[in-house]
Design a protein around this motif. Structure first.
Motif, PDB file in Angstrom:
ATOM      1  N   ASP A   1       0.850  -1.210   0.208  1.00 20.82           N
ATOM      2  CA  ASP A   1       0.081   0.138  -0.020  1.00 20.82           C
ATOM      3  C   ASP A   1       0.688   1.183  -0.034  1.00 20.82           C
ATOM      4  O   ASP A   1       1.629   1.523   0.836  1.00 20.82           O
ATOM      5  N   PRO A   2       0.974   1.898  -1.222  1.00 16.97           N
ATOM      6  CA  PRO A   2       1.893   3.239  -1.260  1.00 16.97           C
ATOM      7  C   PRO A   2       1.503   4.219  -0.216  1.00 16.97           C
ATOM      8  O   PRO A   2       1.876   5.326  -0.120  1.00 16.97           O
ATOM      9  N   ILE A   3       0.063   4.144   0.104  1.00 19.47           N
ATOM     10  CA  ILE A   3      -0.420   5.482   0.706  1.00 19.47           C
ATOM     11  C   ILE A   3      -0.169   5.200   2.226  1.00 19.47           C
ATOM     12  O   ILE A   3       0.505   6.166   2.863  1.00 19.47           O
ATOM     13  N   LEU A   4      -0.314   4.003   2.716  1.00 23.12           N
ATOM     14  CA  LEU A   4       0.123   3.589   4.338  1.00 23.12           C
ATOM     15  C   LEU A   4       1.337   3.176   4.530  1.00 23.12           C
ATOM     16  O   LEU A   4       1.827   2.761   5.496  1.00 23.12           O
ATOM     17  N   LEU A   5       2.383   3.067   3.282  1.00 20.06           N
ATOM     18  CA  LEU A   5       3.597   2.797   3.292  1.00 20.06           C
ATOM     19  C   LEU A   5       3.874   1.525   3.975  1.00 20.06           C
ATOM     20  O   LEU A   5       4.634   1.185   4.787  1.00 20.06           O
ATOM     21  N   ARG A   6       2.944   0.533   3.354  1.00 19.37           N
ATOM     22  CA  ARG A   6       2.886  -0.965   3.763  1.00 19.37           C
ATOM     23  C   ARG A   6       3.639  -1.762   3.065  1.00 19.37           C
ATOM     24  O   ARG A   6       3.469  -1.763   1.567  1.00 19.37           O
ATOM     25  N   TYR A   7       4.815  -2.560   3.424  1.00 23.05           N
ATOM     26  CA  TYR A   7       5.699  -3.295   2.663  1.00 23.05           C
ATOM     27  C   TYR A   7       5.768  -4.672   3.182  1.00 23.05           C
ATOM     28  O   TYR A   7       5.414  -4.868   4.522  1.00 23.05           O
ATOM     29  N   GLU A   8       6.024  -5.543   2.350  1.00 21.22           N
ATOM     30  CA  GLU A   8       6.315  -6.875   2.510  1.00 21.22           C
ATOM     31  C   GLU A   8       7.751  -7.351   1.984  1.00 21.22           C
ATOM     32  O   GLU A   8       8.166  -6.797   1.306  1.00 21.22           O
ATOM     33  N   PHE A   9       8.501  -8.033   3.063  1.00 25.65           N
ATOM     34  CA  PHE A   9      10.074  -8.199   3.052  1.00 25.65           C
ATOM     35  C   PHE A   9       9.733  -9.653   2.809  1.00 25.65           C
ATOM     36  O   PHE A   9       9.711 -10.272   3.848  1.00 25.65           O
ATOM     37  N   ASN A  10      10.548 -10.205   1.873  1.00 24.40           N
ATOM     38  CA  ASN A  10      10.851 -11.569   1.777  1.00 24.40           C
ATOM     39  C   ASN A  10      12.176 -11.985   1.691  1.00 24.40           C
ATOM     40  O   ASN A  10      12.830 -11.207   0.931  1.00 24.40           O
ATOM     41  N   PHE A  11      12.824 -13.040   2.533  1.00 27.46           N
ATOM     42  CA  PHE A  11      14.164 -13.070   2.322  1.00 27.46           C
ATOM     43  C   PHE A  11      14.396 -14.483   3.048  1.00 27.46           C
ATOM     44  O   PHE A  11      13.534 -15.329   3.277  1.00 27.46           O
ATOM     45  N   LEU A  12      15.477 -15.132   2.490  1.00 25.29           N
ATOM     46  CA  LEU A  12      16.022 -16.386   2.555  1.00 25.29           C
ATOM     47  C   LEU A  12      16.889 -16.267   4.179  1.00 25.29           C
ATOM     48  O   LEU A  12      17.703 -15.483   4.364  1.00 25.29           O
TER      49      LEU A  12
END
Length: 430
Positions: free
Chosen positions: A390-401
């Motif tokens: 969500d670019p308005i709420l600045l919500r991000y998902e980060f995926n990593f190994l």
């Protein structure tokens, strides 16, 4: 239709997914879920759908577009005399019939994938869809479904659906990463097809929500030249996200709720104008009148707004609805990243545990995704991939190994964004 084979591809791909693991591809929680666990994952979506039931008194019949194995039909059946569902996958429909065998008023149907031909016009009080249109690779098919939804809805019936509103890309869409639909396309469709637009939320995200009310043919044209009496009033103003009596000038919390009395019953987002200090705000939601007749109208604040006590004005059909009200606009606080969840990267129901060697971290108010960092037992994680939910709420998902060599058992995960470090979290590799 731009691709004559799109419906067959949709049917074949979703039949394959139903055969492989229907619960996973529908709810995207984890592989091989038990039936009751799978149905329990519907709870957050049900809130978003049941909230709109307040908009209409008739509860005779409902229809779900893209019903899958019946995850939403079963709990929603209690609200209606009959509930129907359609799906392009005959395997999904077979599963739905098995799982709804004890729900006597629920009826799943196999469909072509673009129309609602099994149903007569004006049959349903409520048509809804979730996480379906976002997988359709053709805008023609999506809008054909929306036109068909209007046909089968009763006048004043409600259409509530979720659409992929991510920015368009040049690549070819498939039956998982479907076509993007812009907010402007939705507002134009509503005007063209005499829909009263009541909600257009989470724009520019994968989960853009819309609510339409079907109006009689020619309704939009009938609004032209209509004169209205300014009898409405803004009873109060509050922050749409916090409920406080102030709003920041910009940022994720820059949104207002106008609590309005005597709003015209036909008022909609396409013809409603809200200005804050003379600048146009973006209306995104018109609520249901409460017992006191007060309705909630949510707007996003405009860019370029000044701080201080500023006037808020509302107009419909370019005519003032009420006297102005006043609200305090304050400087925004610095964005402070907030941790929302840590799960396995594939099995999203595994909280703070991983069985795949991949983890997903969800955060709000992330000022800069590139500043995210993570270590496990002091070792840097690998292949960090970020996605702006969500670019308005600045919500991000980060995926990593996980780092190489991390054994099964408990470990310590440390996360940070920029200068901010979160307290260490205990995770488990299973």
């Amino acid at each position: 239709m731009d691709d004559p084979n799109v419906l067959e591809r949709m049917r074949a791909d979703w039949n394959d997914r139903a055969g492989e693991d229907a619960n996973y591809f529908v709810a995207f929680g984890r592989r091989e879920q038990e039936e009751e666990e799978f149905f329990a994952t519907a709870a957050p979506v049900l809130k978003l759908l049941e909230w709109e039931l307040k908009r209409f008194p008739g509860r005779h019949a409902a229809l779900e577009i893209g019903c899958g194995p019946g995850r939403l039909m079963r709990p929603l059946a209690r609200h209606f005399q009959e509930i129907h569902g359609v799906d392009v996958s005959d395997r999904m429909i077979q599963l739905a019939r098995e799982r709804l065998r004890n729900t006597s008023n629920a009826f799943p149907h196999h469909s072509s994938g673009s129309d609602l031909k099994p149903f007569p016009g004006e049959k349903f009080d409520y048509v809804y869809s979730y996480a379906v249109f976002q997988h359709i690779p053709s805008a023609d098919v999506v809008f054909q479904y929306l036109r068909e939804a209007r046909r089968v809805l009763k006048t004043d019936g409600i259409l509530r659906c979720q659409i992929n509103g991510l920015p368009a890309t040049a690549r070819q869409y498939d039956t998982w990463s479907g076509v993007r639909i812009s907010p402007e396309q939705i507002t134009a469709f509503a005007r063209e097809h005499d829909f009263q637009l009541l909600a257009l939320e989470m724009i520019h995200t994968q989960y853009m929500w819309i609510t339409f009310r079907k109006r009689p043919a020619g309704w939009v044209r009938s609004l032209a030249g209509r004169r209205i009496e300014p009898t409405a009033a803004i009873r109060s103003l509050s922050n749409a996200l916090t409920g406080e009596a102030v709003a920041p000038v910009n940022g994720p919390l820059a949104a207002l709720s106008l609590w309005m009395k005597n709003l015209p019953e036909e008022c909609d987002l396409n013809h409603l104008t809200v200005t804050v200090d003379g600048l146009s705000a973006r209306p995104e939601y018109i609520g249901v009148p409460g017992n006191d007749g007060v309705q909630q109208v949510n707007v996003r604040l405009p860019e370029g707004l000044r701080t201080g006590i500023v006037p808020v004005e509302a107009a419909w059909l370019d005519q003032p609805l009420c006297p102005p009200a006043w609200v305090r606009i304050i400087p925004p606080g610095p964005p402070v990243a907030r941790l929302m969840g840590v799960t396995d990267g594939v099995n999203l129901l595994l909280e703070r545990r991983t069985e795949s060697g991949c983890m997903k971290v969800t955060m709000m108010e992330v000022p800069k995704a590139a500043d995210f960092r993570a270590t496990v037992d002091g070792l840097a994680v690998r292949e960090i991939d970020s996605f702006c939910v969500d670019p308005i709420l600045l919500r991000y998902e980060f995926n990593f190994l996980l780092p190489h060599g991390i054994a099964k058992g408990p470990h310590q995960l440390r996360l940070g964004v920029g200068r901010h470090d979160f307290p260490p979290l205990s995770i488990e590799v299973v």
